[in-house]
Each structure stands twice: as structure tokens, then as C-alpha cells.
Motif scaffolding. Structure first.
Motif, mmCIF file in Angstrom:
data_model
loop_
_atom_site.group_PDB
_atom_site.id
_atom_site.type_symbol
_atom_site.label_atom_id
_atom_site.label_comp_id
_atom_site.label_asym_id
_atom_site.label_seq_id
_atom_site.Cartn_x
_atom_site.Cartn_y
_atom_site.Cartn_z
ATOM 1 N N HIS A 187 0.803 -1.214 0.000
ATOM 2 C CA HIS A 187 0.000 0.000 0.000
ATOM 3 C C HIS A 187 0.842 1.273 0.000
ATOM 4 C CE1 HIS A 187 -3.295 -2.687 0.768
ATOM 5 N NE2 HIS A 187 -2.648 -3.171 1.818
ATOM 6 N N ARG A 188 2.150 1.140 -0.081
ATOM 7 C CA ARG A 188 3.042 2.296 -0.060
ATOM 8 C C ARG A 188 3.899 2.310 -1.313
ATOM 9 N NH1 ARG A 188 5.907 1.637 5.562
ATOM 10 N NH2 ARG A 188 6.994 3.503 4.902
ATOM 11 N N GLU A 189 3.964 3.466 -1.923
ATOM 12 C CA GLU A 189 4.763 3.558 -3.150
ATOM 13 C C GLU A 189 6.253 3.634 -2.843
ATOM 14 O OE1 GLU A 189 5.208 6.379 -7.082
ATOM 15 O OE2 GLU A 189 3.415 6.510 -5.850
ATOM 16 N N ILE A 190 6.649 4.500 -1.916
ATOM 17 C CA ILE A 190 8.062 4.663 -1.569
ATOM 18 C C ILE A 190 8.250 4.300 -0.105
ATOM 19 C CG2 ILE A 190 9.976 6.290 -1.361
ATOM 20 C CD1 ILE A 190 8.708 7.852 -3.674
ATOM 21 N N VAL A 191 9.250 3.483 0.161
ATOM 22 C CA VAL A 191 9.516 3.018 1.515
ATOM 23 C C VAL A 191 10.933 3.422 1.893
ATOM 24 C CG1 VAL A 191 9.680 0.974 2.980
ATOM 25 C CG2 VAL A 191 7.964 1.068 1.170
ATOM 26 N N ARG A 192 11.111 3.835 3.153
ATOM 27 C CA ARG A 192 12.432 4.158 3.695
ATOM 28 C C ARG A 192 12.681 3.225 4.874
ATOM 29 N NH1 ARG A 192 13.938 10.153 4.529
ATOM 30 N NH2 ARG A 192 14.163 9.250 6.595
ATOM 31 N N GLU A 193 13.837 2.600 4.885
ATOM 32 C CA GLU A 193 14.215 1.695 5.968
ATOM 33 C C GLU A 193 15.672 1.938 6.336
ATOM 34 O OE1 GLU A 193 12.522 -0.705 7.620
ATOM 35 O OE2 GLU A 193 10.671 -0.504 6.491
ATOM 36 N N ASN A 194 15.975 1.943 7.611
ATOM 37 C CA ASN A 194 17.365 1.952 8.049
ATOM 38 C C ASN A 194 17.876 0.525 7.971
ATOM 39 O OD1 ASN A 194 17.490 4.701 8.666
ATOM 40 N ND2 ASN A 194 16.517 4.353 10.632
ATOM 41 N N ILE A 195 18.991 0.335 7.289
ATOM 42 C CA ILE A 195 19.505 -1.016 7.086
ATOM 43 C C ILE A 195 21.011 -1.064 7.285
ATOM 44 C CG2 ILE A 195 17.671 -1.668 5.464
ATOM 45 C CD1 ILE A 195 19.799 -1.374 3.225
ATOM 46 N N CYS A 196 21.500 -2.285 7.343
ATOM 47 C CA CYS A 196 22.934 -2.559 7.365
ATOM 48 C C CYS A 196 23.221 -3.499 6.201
ATOM 49 C CB CYS A 196 23.344 -3.204 8.687
ATOM 50 S SG CYS A 196 25.082 -3.679 8.736
ATOM 51 N N ILE A 197 24.201 -3.132 5.397
ATOM 52 C CA ILE A 197 24.629 -3.968 4.280
ATOM 53 C C ILE A 197 26.016 -4.487 4.632
ATOM 54 C CG2 ILE A 197 25.216 -4.050 1.834
ATOM 55 C CD1 ILE A 197 23.193 -1.768 1.414
ATOM 56 N N GLU A 198 26.161 -5.790 4.583
ATOM 57 C CA GLU A 198 27.419 -6.442 4.964
ATOM 58 C C GLU A 198 28.142 -6.906 3.706
ATOM 59 O OE1 GLU A 198 27.996 -9.286 8.587
ATOM 60 O OE2 GLU A 198 27.285 -10.449 6.876
ATOM 61 N N GLY A 199 29.413 -6.538 3.602
ATOM 62 C CA GLY A 199 30.223 -6.949 2.456
ATOM 63 C C GLY A 199 31.550 -7.518 2.922
ATOM 64 N N TRP A 200 32.090 -8.441 2.143
ATOM 65 C CA TRP A 200 33.364 -9.078 2.479
ATOM 66 C C TRP A 200 34.382 -8.766 1.392
ATOM 67 C CZ3 TRP A 200 28.637 -11.418 2.401
ATOM 68 C CH2 TRP A 200 28.136 -11.862 3.622
ATOM 69 N N ASN A 201 35.601 -8.451 1.830
ATOM 70 C CA ASN A 201 36.711 -8.336 0.896
ATOM 71 C C ASN A 201 37.918 -9.029 1.517
ATOM 72 O OD1 ASN A 201 37.901 -6.538 2.721
ATOM 73 N ND2 ASN A 201 37.352 -4.720 1.544
ATOM 74 N N LYS A 202 39.063 -8.917 0.889
ATOM 75 C CA LYS A 202 40.253 -9.642 1.376
ATOM 76 C C LYS A 202 40.713 -9.163 2.747
ATOM 77 C CE LYS A 202 43.565 -6.743 -1.108
ATOM 78 N NZ LYS A 202 44.006 -6.008 0.047
ATOM 79 N N ASP A 203 40.294 -7.956 3.137
ATOM 80 C CA ASP A 203 40.722 -7.388 4.408
ATOM 81 C C ASP A 203 39.761 -7.668 5.560
ATOM 82 O OD1 ASP A 203 43.008 -6.275 3.231
ATOM 83 O OD2 ASP A 203 41.852 -4.540 2.556
ATOM 84 N N GLY A 204 38.613 -8.260 5.286
ATOM 85 C CA GLY A 204 37.651 -8.548 6.346
ATOM 86 C C GLY A 204 36.231 -8.195 5.943
ATOM 87 N N VAL A 205 35.433 -7.827 6.938
ATOM 88 C CA VAL A 205 34.020 -7.512 6.736
ATOM 89 C C VAL A 205 33.837 -6.006 6.850
ATOM 90 C CG1 VAL A 205 31.687 -7.825 7.669
ATOM 91 C CG2 VAL A 205 33.311 -9.723 7.715
ATOM 92 N N ILE A 206 33.020 -5.461 5.966
ATOM 93 C CA ILE A 206 32.682 -4.048 6.028
ATOM 94 C C ILE A 206 31.168 -3.945 6.143
ATOM 95 C CG2 ILE A 206 32.716 -1.826 4.855
ATOM 96 C CD1 ILE A 206 35.318 -2.737 3.520
ATOM 97 N N ASN A 207 30.698 -3.251 7.174
ATOM 98 C CA ASN A 207 29.277 -3.006 7.367
ATOM 99 C C ASN A 207 28.971 -1.563 6.984
ATOM 100 O OD1 ASN A 207 28.528 -5.568 8.460
ATOM 101 N ND2 ASN A 207 29.492 -4.977 10.368
ATOM 102 N N PHE A 208 28.036 -1.409 6.057
ATOM 103 C CA PHE A 208 27.577 -0.092 5.630
ATOM 104 C C PHE A 208 26.247 0.176 6.322
ATOM 105 C CE2 PHE A 208 29.931 -1.862 2.026
ATOM 106 C CZ PHE A 208 30.889 -0.882 1.839
ATOM 107 N N PHE A 209 26.128 1.326 6.975
ATOM 108 C CA PHE A 209 24.906 1.701 7.657
ATOM 109 C C PHE A 209 24.280 2.873 6.924
ATOM 110 C CE2 PHE A 209 27.954 0.163 10.807
ATOM 111 C CZ PHE A 209 27.272 -0.932 11.303
#
Length: 93
Positions: A43-65
Motif C-alpha cells: 500500500h506504499r509507493e516509496i519506503v524508507r528503511e534503516n539497514i545494514c549492508i554487509e560486504g566481504w573483501n580480502k581485508d575482512g568484513v565491512i558493514n555499511f549503515f
């Protein structure tokens, strides 16, 4: 279509991953299933959510907030990053 695919359709999210040397296959949006299972989304056209995106590279884990802005009807998504943290792998003694 999941949120990660929608974000990868835009250049800015793909560029963010490149800046941190993260392959798109090494990215996970935390609680994505919970966000998409919300019955009010229909029922909503545009939604906003606070999220965390987790990514891995050779140096470890990076969390984007940040805030995810998305429109599932038009299949558009934008991630507005507020910050990140890098978690280095533990060294074995």
C-alpha cells in the motif's frame, strides 16, 4: 527481484562496492527478508528503511549503515550511506 539486485541496477551502489573492493556476490543485506515481508509495502509507493549492508573483501568484513529508499512498484532502490565500519579478521596466535 531482491533489494540487492535493485541497488545494483544503479551506478552509485556498484561504485561504492568497487571503492571498497567488494564483489557483488559478497554482499548481504541484513534482515532483507523481514523488510520485504512487511504487508504494508503493498500500500506504499516509496519506503524508507534503516539497514545494514554487509560486504566481504580480502581485508575482512565491512558493514555499511544507512537508509534504503525503494519503490518495489517501479523496481527502484537507492542506498544513502551514513557510515561504515570495518571488521578485521582475527589473527590466529
Amino acid at each position: 527481484m531482491n533489494i540487492k539486485e535493485l541497488l545494483l541496477n544503479g551506478n552509485s551502489f556498484a561504485e561504492l562496492l568497487r571503492q571498497f573492493s567488494i564483489d557483488q556476490n559478497d554482499v548481504r543485506i541484513q534482515d532483507e527478508e523481514v523488510v520485504l515481508s512487511d504487508q504494508n509495502l503493498q500500500h506504499r509507493e516509496i519506503v524508507r528503511e534503516n539497514i545494514c549492508i554487509e560486504g566481504w573483501n580480502k581485508d575482512g568484513v565491512i558493514n555499511f549503515f544507512g537508509t534504503l529508499h525503494y519503490n518495489l512498484l517501479n523496481k527502484l532502490a537507492v542506498f544513502e550511506m551514513q557510515g561504515f565500519e570495518q571488521i578485521l579478521p582475527r589473527q590466529v596466535c
